[in-house]
Motif scaffolding. Structure first.
Motif, PDB file in Angstrom:
ATOM      1  N   THR A  87      43.677   5.746  19.907  1.00  0.00           N
ATOM      2  CA  THR A  87      42.347   6.316  20.097  1.00  0.00           C
ATOM      3  C   THR A  87      42.411   7.560  20.976  1.00  0.00           C
ATOM      4  OG1 THR A  87      41.930   4.812  21.953  1.00  0.00           O
ATOM      5  CG2 THR A  87      41.142   4.133  19.774  1.00  0.00           C
ATOM      6  N   MET A  88      43.251   7.544  22.000  1.00  0.00           N
ATOM      7  CA  MET A  88      43.398   8.712  22.863  1.00  0.00           C
ATOM      8  C   MET A  88      44.002   9.875  22.081  1.00  0.00           C
ATOM      9  SD  MET A  88      42.896   9.939  25.877  1.00  0.00           S
ATOM     10  CE  MET A  88      42.742   8.585  27.001  1.00  0.00           C
ATOM     11  N   LYS A  89      44.975   9.592  21.236  1.00  0.00           N
ATOM     12  CA  LYS A  89      45.593  10.636  20.416  1.00  0.00           C
ATOM     13  C   LYS A  89      44.561  11.246  19.474  1.00  0.00           C
ATOM     14  CE  LYS A  89      49.353  11.219  17.108  1.00  0.00           C
ATOM     15  NZ  LYS A  89      50.405  10.544  16.358  1.00  0.00           N
ATOM     16  N   HIS A  90      43.761  10.402  18.884  1.00  0.00           N
ATOM     17  CA  HIS A  90      42.727  10.884  17.965  1.00  0.00           C
ATOM     18  C   HIS A  90      41.709  11.750  18.710  1.00  0.00           C
ATOM     19  CE1 HIS A  90      40.139  10.938  14.483  1.00  0.00           C
ATOM     20  NE2 HIS A  90      39.130  10.460  15.213  1.00  0.00           N
ATOM     21  N   ASP A  91      41.298  11.312  19.906  1.00  0.00           N
ATOM     22  CA  ASP A  91      40.340  12.085  20.701  1.00  0.00           C
ATOM     23  C   ASP A  91      40.910  13.448  21.090  1.00  0.00           C
ATOM     24  OD1 ASP A  91      38.604   9.980  20.516  1.00  0.00           O
ATOM     25  OD2 ASP A  91      39.023   9.193  22.540  1.00  0.00           O
ATOM     26  N   ASN A 109      48.809  -4.387  22.588  1.00  0.00           N
ATOM     27  CA  ASN A 109      47.809  -4.051  23.600  1.00  0.00           C
ATOM     28  C   ASN A 109      47.771  -2.562  23.899  1.00  0.00           C
ATOM     29  OD1 ASN A 109      47.110  -6.723  23.830  1.00  0.00           O
ATOM     30  ND2 ASN A 109      48.373  -7.099  25.628  1.00  0.00           N
ATOM     31  N   LEU A 110      48.894  -1.883  23.799  1.00  0.00           N
ATOM     32  CA  LEU A 110      48.942  -0.474  24.157  1.00  0.00           C
ATOM     33  C   LEU A 110      48.762   0.460  22.966  1.00  0.00           C
ATOM     34  CD1 LEU A 110      51.838  -0.409  26.758  1.00  0.00           C
ATOM     35  CD2 LEU A 110      49.399  -0.351  27.191  1.00  0.00           C
TER      36      LEU A 110
END
Length: 107
Positions: A91-95, A84-85
């Motif tokens: 996605t946050m790391k990629h952004d 879940n995490l």
């Protein structure tokens, strides 16, 4: 060591030497060591008797079943949290990498 500092330990040794003398200290230490060994053996015997009694009454299997069930539940919760995490974190790391990419190149 039991909240006793080096100076205090030296003072205790000095008092013991004054009370018992140099010839009695090894005998006292030997007897103290034997007493501690007997105490350790007695506690090990008590532990083994308790374990044998638990095995005779079937308590050891129920405890093993309980701990294995608990372990399985903890592992399943860990797995669900990881799945879940991990996706939002990735996605946050990629952004963040996309946003800071041009900034890093300019420096």
């Amino acid at each position: 060591m039991f909240g006793i500092g080096g100076g205090e330990l030296i003072f205790i040794i000095f008092i013991a030497l004054m009370l018992f003398g140099t010839d009695k200290i090894p005998v006292i230490a030997r007897n103290l060591g034997k007493g501690m060994a007997q105490l350790k053996n007695a506690t090990n015997e008590i532990k083994s008797e308790i374990k044998k009694s638990a095995e005779a009454n079937g308590l050891d299997t129920s405890i093993n079943d309980l701990t294995s069930t608990f372990t399985k539940e903890v592992e399943s919760v860990k797995d669900s949290l990881d799945t879940n995490l991990s996706n939002p974190i990735d996605t946050m790391k990629h952004d963040i990498e996309e946003a800071t990419g041009p900034i890093k190149r300019q420096m």
